[in-house]
Design an enzyme around this catalytic site. Structure first.
Site, mmCIF file in Angstrom:
data_model
loop_
_atom_site.group_PDB
_atom_site.id
_atom_site.type_symbol
_atom_site.label_atom_id
_atom_site.label_comp_id
_atom_site.label_asym_id
_atom_site.label_seq_id
_atom_site.Cartn_x
_atom_site.Cartn_y
_atom_site.Cartn_z
ATOM 1 C CG HIS B 193 -5.172 -3.334 1.992
ATOM 2 N ND1 HIS B 193 -4.800 -4.103 0.913
ATOM 3 C CD2 HIS B 193 -4.651 -2.102 1.758
ATOM 4 C CE1 HIS B 193 -4.097 -3.368 0.066
ATOM 5 N NE2 HIS B 193 -3.986 -2.151 0.557
ATOM 6 N NE ARG B 223 -5.854 3.555 -5.219
ATOM 7 C CZ ARG B 223 -5.810 3.770 -3.897
ATOM 8 N NH1 ARG B 223 -4.765 3.376 -3.190
ATOM 9 N NH2 ARG B 223 -6.789 4.354 -3.264
ATOM 10 C CE LYS B 317 -7.677 9.562 3.550
ATOM 11 N NZ LYS B 317 -6.574 8.910 2.805
#
Lengths: 201, 346
Positions: B193, B223, B317
């Protein structure tokens, strides 16, 4: 893909003597030799048992370093001309290593990374390798596209030595590959490059 | 769902589209008019009939075509599927979980008969009929993870648990949102991460890891995560970024509705019984902006979320180049009316 300032990088806390080991295998390149000398100056009495040094003579003054390393109370200093040949020799040394061996790595991130990678491949815990960074911050970079490695990268953007893509060097490091990740920086608009600056000195 | 499988593509001519039914069940991820990270984990329990949460493993109208696309990716780049040697037991755990779930919940398509370790698996949509010995990799045409991974929608990674950490030591990843299994395999939870902005400072990963280390068998959690993709492309890997990256420059006011896609990942985490590993399933759903705005609430909310998104997330993103064009197009579907809480359509 243009994001920078991402956090993730190996920590190199510095060499300390493992007083319980009976064989100390120390790999280094360039100025990493000074880290070994400092280790012996500060912790010499705690280093018991055999000591094997594998040293890559990657700097102009490396021959002097080799001479000084040979003056340390060690069993042998293997002096090799490059990091690649040093790692090859280290592989041979570690293949016959026994229980009680402690691995140390000092010098460039590439030297440390390849040593840790080798230890891992031989079934050791990569976190058990004692490390100290010395010398250049240049990076070993893997192109995520062609998977080729480009060595000694000093700039934020580098041309892949294999496929020629302009790679952004990300702060994302793989111990398994001993490399940072390089991702094409101008994929969206070919030729549109950020300013190329030397950032890993 | 009782539907035919669509014949469509996720590359070249991009014929992918959602049926009206598929739009209605889309897992719209925004439960309010703005978005920020959170550890938005909830039990992966049975949802309403017809929803993507009805069954633990969701198979939908895109199944056959998505599996065809995965086969192309794996043919071109075998490194998209990797497992370190100590993960074989976890591979079998994974195969068992998928086969039993799929056969139980979709008996019209899948069948599993077991007699001790002698298993018989039938996958009718893909014309597969396989007898094998559970626990013996030599009786399958691929290693177990790849074998069943080629027959189930979604990407999968398997995490070994040791030293108070999770290690991504196996995975079959062909539809990823811009991360490389080949680079990340063998990393721990914090390492893989590493590139995610903001969340580290928010201690999101510390809390998530602590939670996951205590994940219980039989109590999977889930999630939603999201990003945006130009064209309905499943293979948005970094490996091929030099091929698809330029698509981000092709968005115009005229083609926004068809080119810009919201990509939602239904991520679930499951404790595996024999290996004590954790399976991470990443089930991706794509929806075109033109399809999305057929639900008025989603059109309004998508506009508001995109408008208020922090710059770091826009960059991370990869939305930067086409955000303004998309916002402008979406604005015609946002009349300022209030939206109801929750992500579902009104």
């Amino acid at each position: 893909m243009l994001v920078e300032g991402i956090k993730s990088r190996p920590q190199y806390p510095g060499l300390i003597a493992d007083c319980y080991a009976n064989h100390h295998v120390i790999a280094a390149d360039g100025d990493g030799a000074q880290a070994i000398i400092d280790l012996f100056n500060q912790h010499g009495p705690q280093i018991k048992g055999r000591v094997t040094i594998v040293y890559a003579e990657t700097l102009p003054n490396s021959a002097d370093y080799t001479t000084r390393l040979k003056q340390l109370p060690v069993e042998i200093v293997h002096a090799l001309p490059t990091v690649v040949t040093a790692i090859r020799r280290l592989t041979g040394v570690l293949h016959v290593a026994r229980m009680g061996t402690r691995i140390y790595a000092a010098g460039t991130e590439t030297m440390i990374g390849l040593t840790v990678q080798l230890a891992q491949e031989l079934g050791m815990d990569p976190q058990a390798v004692l490390t100290e960074h010395r010398g250049t911050m240049a990076r070993r970079v893997q192109c995520v596209h062609c998977k080729g490695f480009t060595e000694n990268v000093k700039t934020n953007i580098v041309k892949c030595a294999h496929c020629g893509a302009n790679l952004l060097v990300r702060d994302h490091y793989s111990k398994r590959l001993a490399a940072f990740q390089g991702v094409c920086v101008d994929a969206e608009v070919p030729g549109e490059l950020p300013e190329i600056v030397e950032v890993f000195k | 769902m009782n539907q035919e499988f669509k014949k469509e593509t996720f590359r070249d001519d991009y014929t992918f589209s959602n049926s009206p039914e598929s739009i209605r069940r889309f897992p719209f991820p925004f439960w309010e008019d703005k978005y920020m990270y959170s550890v938005n984990i909830e039990p992966h329990t049975k949802g309403p009939a017809g929803s993507v949460f009805e069954f633990p493993i969701d198979i939908n109208e895109h199944y056959v075509s998505e599996m065809a696309d995965r086969a192309i990716v794996l043919k071109e780049d075998p490194l998209r599927c990797q497992a370190l040697p100590h993960m074989m037991l976890a591979q079998w755990d994974f195969l068992e979980l998928l086969m039993t779930s799929m056969a139980r919940d979709y008996p019209q398509w899948f069948s599993l008969k077991t007699e001790g370790d002698n298993w018989h698996w039938i996958n009718r949509p893909l014309n597969i009929d396989q007898k094998f010995v559970f626990g013996d990799p030599s009786t399958l045409p691929y290693e177990p993870m790849e074998y069943i991974g080629r027959q189930c929608q979604g990407d999968f990674s398997i995490q070994d648990q040791r030293d108070g950490q999770l290690w991504m030591d196996a995975g079959i990843i062909t539809t990823q949102a811009d991360w490389s299994l080949d680079f990340d395999v063998g990393m721990n939870f914090m390492e893989w991460h590493g590139p995610v902005p903001l969340a580290h400072d928010m201690k999101v990963f510390d809390r998530a890891l602590k939670f996951l280390l205590n994940l219980q068998l039989g109590q999977p959690v889930r999630r939603l995560n999201w990003t945006m993709t130009i064209n309905p492309r499943l293979d948005t890997s970094p490996e091929n970024y030099n091929k698809w990256g330029k698509d981000r420059t092709t968005v115009t006011p005229e083609n926004v509705g068809d080119k810009v896609h919201l990509r939602v990942e239904l991520q679930a985490l499951w404790r595996l019984p024999r290996s004590n590993a954790i399976l991470f399933s990443i089930r991706g759903y794509l929806i075109k902006m033109r399809e999305l705005v057929t639900v008025p609430k989603w059109g309004r909310r998508m506009h508001r979320v995109l408008k208020s998104l922090p710059q770091e997330l826009i960059d991370y993103k990869g939305i930067t180049r086409y955000r303004d064009t998309t916002l402008e197009w979406l604005s015609q579907y946002d009349d300022g009316a209030p939206t109801s809480q929750g992500g579902g359509p009104d």
